[in-house]
Design an enzyme around this catalytic site. Structure first.
Site, PDB file in Angstrom:
ATOM      1  N   ARG A 193     132.460 -31.855  43.627  1.00 23.19           N
ATOM      2  CA  ARG A 193     133.160 -30.734  43.041  1.00 23.19           C
ATOM      3  C   ARG A 193     132.923 -29.499  43.891  1.00 23.19           C
ATOM      4  O   ARG A 193     133.998 -28.537  43.697  1.00 23.19           O
ATOM      5  CB  ARG A 193     132.192 -30.480  41.652  1.00 23.19           C
ATOM      6  N   LYS A 243     135.248 -22.257  46.521  1.00 25.26           N
ATOM      7  CA  LYS A 243     135.699 -22.652  45.284  1.00 25.26           C
ATOM      8  C   LYS A 243     135.767 -21.810  44.378  1.00 25.26           C
ATOM      9  O   LYS A 243     136.685 -21.697  43.556  1.00 25.26           O
ATOM     10  CB  LYS A 243     134.728 -23.822  44.889  1.00 25.26           C
ATOM     11  N   ASN A 244     134.734 -20.965  44.260  1.00 24.53           N
ATOM     12  CA  ASN A 244     134.639 -20.107  42.895  1.00 24.53           C
ATOM     13  C   ASN A 244     135.561 -18.782  43.137  1.00 24.53           C
ATOM     14  O   ASN A 244     135.686 -18.011  42.175  1.00 24.53           O
ATOM     15  CB  ASN A 244     133.152 -19.544  42.744  1.00 24.53           C
ATOM     16  N   VAL A 295     129.574 -17.924  26.252  1.00 28.15           N
ATOM     17  CA  VAL A 295     130.743 -17.250  26.626  1.00 28.15           C
ATOM     18  C   VAL A 295     130.753 -15.822  25.743  1.00 28.15           C
ATOM     19  O   VAL A 295     131.984 -15.304  25.766  1.00 28.15           O
ATOM     20  CB  VAL A 295     132.033 -18.040  26.764  1.00 28.15           C
ATOM     21  N   ASP A 296     129.722 -15.587  25.137  1.00 23.79           N
ATOM     22  CA  ASP A 296     129.791 -14.481  24.051  1.00 23.79           C
ATOM     23  C   ASP A 296     130.226 -13.122  24.760  1.00 23.79           C
ATOM     24  O   ASP A 296     130.721 -12.359  24.297  1.00 23.79           O
ATOM     25  CB  ASP A 296     128.453 -14.413  23.541  1.00 23.79           C
ATOM     26  N   LEU A 297     129.772 -13.064  26.012  1.00 19.93           N
ATOM     27  CA  LEU A 297     130.039 -11.754  26.668  1.00 19.93           C
ATOM     28  C   LEU A 297     131.592 -11.689  26.921  1.00 19.93           C
ATOM     29  O   LEU A 297     132.123 -10.557  26.768  1.00 19.93           O
ATOM     30  CB  LEU A 297     129.467 -11.771  27.903  1.00 19.93           C
ATOM     31  N   CYS A 344     125.448 -26.480  30.094  1.00 21.44           N
ATOM     32  CA  CYS A 344     125.438 -27.367  31.180  1.00 21.44           C
ATOM     33  C   CYS A 344     124.271 -27.359  31.723  1.00 21.44           C
ATOM     34  O   CYS A 344     122.924 -26.860  31.177  1.00 21.44           O
ATOM     35  CB  CYS A 344     126.583 -26.976  32.345  1.00 21.44           C
ATOM     36  N   ILE A 348     118.845 -15.582  37.243  1.00 21.17           N
ATOM     37  CA  ILE A 348     120.285 -15.874  36.623  1.00 21.17           C
ATOM     38  C   ILE A 348     120.375 -16.797  35.697  1.00 21.17           C
ATOM     39  O   ILE A 348     120.958 -16.687  34.505  1.00 21.17           O
ATOM     40  CB  ILE A 348     121.421 -16.111  37.667  1.00 21.17           C
ATOM     41  N   ASP A 404     123.186 -19.628  43.444  1.00 21.88           N
ATOM     42  CA  ASP A 404     124.077 -20.899  44.105  1.00 21.88           C
ATOM     43  C   ASP A 404     123.340 -21.391  45.163  1.00 21.88           C
ATOM     44  O   ASP A 404     123.883 -22.693  45.977  1.00 21.88           O
ATOM     45  CB  ASP A 404     125.523 -20.844  44.248  1.00 21.88           C
ATOM     46  N   ARG A 419     124.452 -21.070  29.183  1.00 15.44           N
ATOM     47  CA  ARG A 419     125.878 -20.540  29.639  1.00 15.44           C
ATOM     48  C   ARG A 419     126.913 -20.312  28.727  1.00 15.44           C
ATOM     49  O   ARG A 419     128.008 -21.079  28.507  1.00 15.44           O
ATOM     50  CB  ARG A 419     126.554 -21.522  30.737  1.00 15.44           C
ATOM     51  N   ARG A 457     133.524 -25.458  33.729  1.00 20.14           N
ATOM     52  CA  ARG A 457     133.339 -24.153  33.227  1.00 20.14           C
ATOM     53  C   ARG A 457     134.410 -23.082  33.499  1.00 20.14           C
ATOM     54  O   ARG A 457     135.054 -22.397  32.638  1.00 20.14           O
ATOM     55  CB  ARG A 457     132.056 -23.493  33.387  1.00 20.14           C
TER      56      ARG A 457
HETATM   57  C1  EPZ Z   1     129.489 -18.118  38.280  1.00 20.41           C
HETATM   58  O1  EPZ Z   1     129.445 -18.850  37.162  1.00 20.41           O
HETATM   59  C2  EPZ Z   1     129.798 -19.249  39.156  1.00 20.41           C
HETATM   60  N1  EPZ Z   1     130.838 -20.151  38.857  1.00 20.41           N
HETATM   61  C3  EPZ Z   1     128.496 -20.036  39.197  1.00 20.41           C
HETATM   62  O2  EPZ Z   1     128.464 -21.022  40.288  1.00 20.41           O
HETATM   63  C4  EPZ Z   1     127.444 -19.005  39.598  1.00 20.41           C
HETATM   64  O3  EPZ Z   1     126.365 -19.802  39.781  1.00 20.41           O
HETATM   65  C5  EPZ Z   1     127.172 -17.965  38.470  1.00 20.41           C
HETATM   66  O4  EPZ Z   1     128.603 -17.369  38.653  1.00 20.41           O
HETATM   67  C6  EPZ Z   1     126.524 -16.701  39.056  1.00 20.41           C
HETATM   68  O5  EPZ Z   1     126.660 -16.267  40.172  1.00 20.41           O
HETATM   69  C7  EPZ Z   1     132.151 -19.921  39.088  1.00 20.41           C
HETATM   70  O6  EPZ Z   1     132.413 -18.863  39.683  1.00 20.41           O
HETATM   71  C8  EPZ Z   1     133.180 -20.842  38.541  1.00 20.41           C
HETATM   72  P1  EPZ Z   1     127.803 -15.803  35.140  1.00 20.41           P
HETATM   73  P2  EPZ Z   1     129.534 -17.885  35.613  1.00 20.41           P
HETATM   74  O7  EPZ Z   1     128.921 -15.706  33.876  1.00 20.41           O
HETATM   75  O8  EPZ Z   1     130.640 -17.040  35.705  1.00 20.41           O
HETATM   76  C9  EPZ Z   1     124.665 -15.603  31.094  1.00 20.41           C
HETATM   77  C10 EPZ Z   1     128.130 -23.159  41.116  1.00 20.41           C
HETATM   78  O9  EPZ Z   1     127.278 -23.856  41.536  1.00 20.41           O
HETATM   79  N2  EPZ Z   1     126.251 -15.421  29.949  1.00 20.41           N
HETATM   80  O10 EPZ Z   1     127.929 -14.587  35.887  1.00 20.41           O
HETATM   81  O11 EPZ Z   1     129.407 -18.797  34.573  1.00 20.41           O
HETATM   82  C11 EPZ Z   1     125.064 -16.950  32.005  1.00 20.41           C
HETATM   83  O12 EPZ Z   1     124.294 -18.035  31.028  1.00 20.41           O
HETATM   84  C12 EPZ Z   1     128.365 -22.553  39.973  1.00 20.41           C
HETATM   85  O13 EPZ Z   1     129.244 -23.176  42.120  1.00 20.41           O
HETATM   86  C13 EPZ Z   1     125.969 -15.250  28.928  1.00 20.41           C
HETATM   87  O14 EPZ Z   1     124.742 -15.375  28.487  1.00 20.41           O
HETATM   88  O15 EPZ Z   1     128.143 -17.166  35.701  1.00 20.41           O
HETATM   89  C14 EPZ Z   1     123.887 -16.728  32.908  1.00 20.41           C
HETATM   90  O16 EPZ Z   1     122.559 -16.812  32.586  1.00 20.41           O
HETATM   91  C15 EPZ Z   1     127.238 -22.762  39.137  1.00 20.41           C
HETATM   92  N3  EPZ Z   1     127.083 -15.030  28.241  1.00 20.41           N
HETATM   93  C16 EPZ Z   1     124.169 -15.410  33.420  1.00 20.41           C
HETATM   94  O17 EPZ Z   1     124.747 -14.732  32.304  1.00 20.41           O
HETATM   95  C17 EPZ Z   1     128.336 -15.108  28.744  1.00 20.41           C
HETATM   96  O18 EPZ Z   1     129.398 -14.912  28.094  1.00 20.41           O
HETATM   97  C18 EPZ Z   1     125.283 -15.097  34.561  1.00 20.41           C
HETATM   98  O19 EPZ Z   1     126.564 -15.848  34.309  1.00 20.41           O
HETATM   99  C19 EPZ Z   1     128.442 -15.398  30.232  1.00 20.41           C
HETATM  100  C20 EPZ Z   1     127.376 -15.503  30.831  1.00 20.41           C
END
Ligand code: EPZ
Length: 432
Positions: free
Chosen positions: A410, A22-23, A135-137, A128, A340, A318, A133, A104
């Protein structure tokens, strides 16, 4: 709302074919926005999130054709499903709240929309259940490449001066999977060179980068924490296979272990999940790679093992909830540190209702076992929490009713069918 009923206590034996990830599939689909030529994705999973992404992309102007071929064929991969996406012209640069709030991954359209058209208006995905979560980065990194961004009324309004990103050096302060994917899709059509430092190394990123290269992009360093991208003027069509779903693989590997059964996992790859298989072996589970597939089996007492979730190649967040269910059946203590997401222990109260002995201290949990799990009505709170309750139900005595399983749909395709084929007494109750 549907529910799943399980009568537990059956050691599962049989074979399960793993679907496309999926991801990986979701960002690959978004890559259609980068070209007017067809992008064909094979080994596609059949999931609600894929339908949501298709609807989002259609309203941006994508045409999507799906076909079912012979499962296992070279043309279609193990799942037998392929999808061709063609976006001759981007007809709308707005990604509406109603679609992005559901998933997301809808936010992945931001980078490619900006790269192709120079403007975008994308709903903020919002928080969520598992954490804030932000999107600042993503936004900060896109600004480094020249995007002008304002956030108002729940939307990100972005434009790129002159219509094209300028290559730049971006260092992510924290590893972000989605941020790395959005930036890759932005940088491939930029003027000049971009370097992404502290980039995520998840296999899904590799899948996207290889796909972009097949479309004519120039990305090097794939698989490492430093990705180098030389921008090109245009991209063309390609035909790419979605990698196997490592989280589905791990979930069914744990299903074999938690029921003390034996499952052959087909259509997947060991190296996608080494950290998890290592932990399973330390707990006493047998994991063998054979020409038939990955054979996971367990019998008798397992041992509690400590683990911490980490970015790839570490133990994936995950699979943390599913691992906790397994640890409840193991002897001794197992510590689980979630590094995470800040709020990913919502499955704990539900697992406790089934008899698990779990104590949460901040971002860590201690699971003491072995507990004799017993069936109970439980409520799923998010996708992976749902699958941990299913696993606990498979190991428990008596009946477990998992409510609110729309989360499961999902991310897991035909879960009841796959587990049922291994002897699980599991059924979906429609409209419960
Ligand atoms: C991806 O989410 C996956 N989703 C998630 O899978 C997975 O848990 C996650 O990566 C970590 O492996 C998809 O690929 C669609 P991140 P993502 O940006 O990209 C913080 C599932 O169950 N952060 O690596 O959203 C964030 O809050 C889902 O299939 C910021 O602070 O994860 C988190 O603590 C759930 N600001 C950490 O970084 C940002 O702009 C890592 O998030 C972006 C992220």
């Amino acid at each position: 709302m549907d529910a799943i009923r399980i009568l537990g206590g059956v050691p599962l034996t049989g074979e399960i074919t793993i679907g496309g990830a999926k991801n990986a599939a979701l960002p690959l689909m978004a890559a259609t926005l980068l070209t007017d030529q067809p992008l064909t994705l094979i080994n596609m999973p059949e999931l609600v999130d894929i339908t949501t992404m298709s609807n989002l992309l259609r309203q941006h102007g994508a045409r999507i054709d799906q076909s079912a071929l012979a499962p296992g064929s070279v043309e279609a991969g193990p799942t037998g499903r392929s999808m061709t996406l063609t976006t001759d012209k981007v007809t709308s640069v707005t990604a509406p709240y109603d679609l992005v709030r559901r998933m997301r991954a809808g936010f992945f359209v931001l980078g490619p929309l900006l790269a192709r058209t120079g403007e975008a208006k994308v709903s903020l995905p919002g928080g969520c259940a598992i954490g804030t979560r932000g999107v600042d980065l993503h936004l900060k990194a896109l600004e480094t490449l020249g995007a002008k961004i304002t956030v108002k009324e729940g939307y990100v309004y972005a434009t790129v001066t002159g219509g094209r990103f300028k290559g730049a050096n971006v260092t992510f302060p924290k590893v972000t999977v989605g941020g790395t994917e959005n930036l890759l899709m932005a940088a491939v059509l930029a003027d000049g060179d971009t370097t992404l430092e502290n980039a995520a190394r998840e296999p899904e990123i590799g899948n996207l980068a290889e796909c972009l290269n097949a479309m004519g992009a120039k990305i090097t360093g794939i698989g490492s924490g430093t990705l180098k991208i030389t921008g090109v003027k245009t991209l063309h069509g390609a035909r790419v296979a979605v990698i196997p779903d490592r989280i589905e693989t791990g979930t069914y590997a744990i299903a074999a272990a938690i029921t003390r059964g034996r499952i052959v996992l087909k259509g997947t790859r060991y190296e996608l999940l080494e950290a998890v298989f290592d932990s399973m072996r330390r707990a006493g589970v047998s994991v063998e790679v054979t020409s038939d597939g990955i054979v996971v089996s367990a019998q008798g007492q397992l041992t509690g093992v400590d683990m911490a979730t980490e970015p790839y190649p570490g133990f994936p967040t995950d699979l943390q909830a599913q691992w906790m269910a397994l640890m409840a059946t193991a002897s001794g203590a197992g510590m689980i540190a979630e590094t995470i997401f800040e709020n990913r222990f919502m499955h704990v109260p539900e697992l406790r209702r089934m008899g698990a002995d779990v104590n949460v201290h901040g971002a860590s949990a201690i699971v003491r076992g072995p507990s004799k799990l017993s069936g109970a009505p439980v409520m799923a709170t998010d996708l992976r929490a749902s699958s941990s309750l299913i696993l606990a139900g498979l190991a428990a005595d008596g009946e477990t009713l998992v409510n609110r399983i729309y989360h499961l749909d999902r991310g897991y395709e035909r879960l009841e069918e796959k587990l049922g084929a291994c002897g699980a007494r599991i059924e979906r109750i429609v409209g419960h």
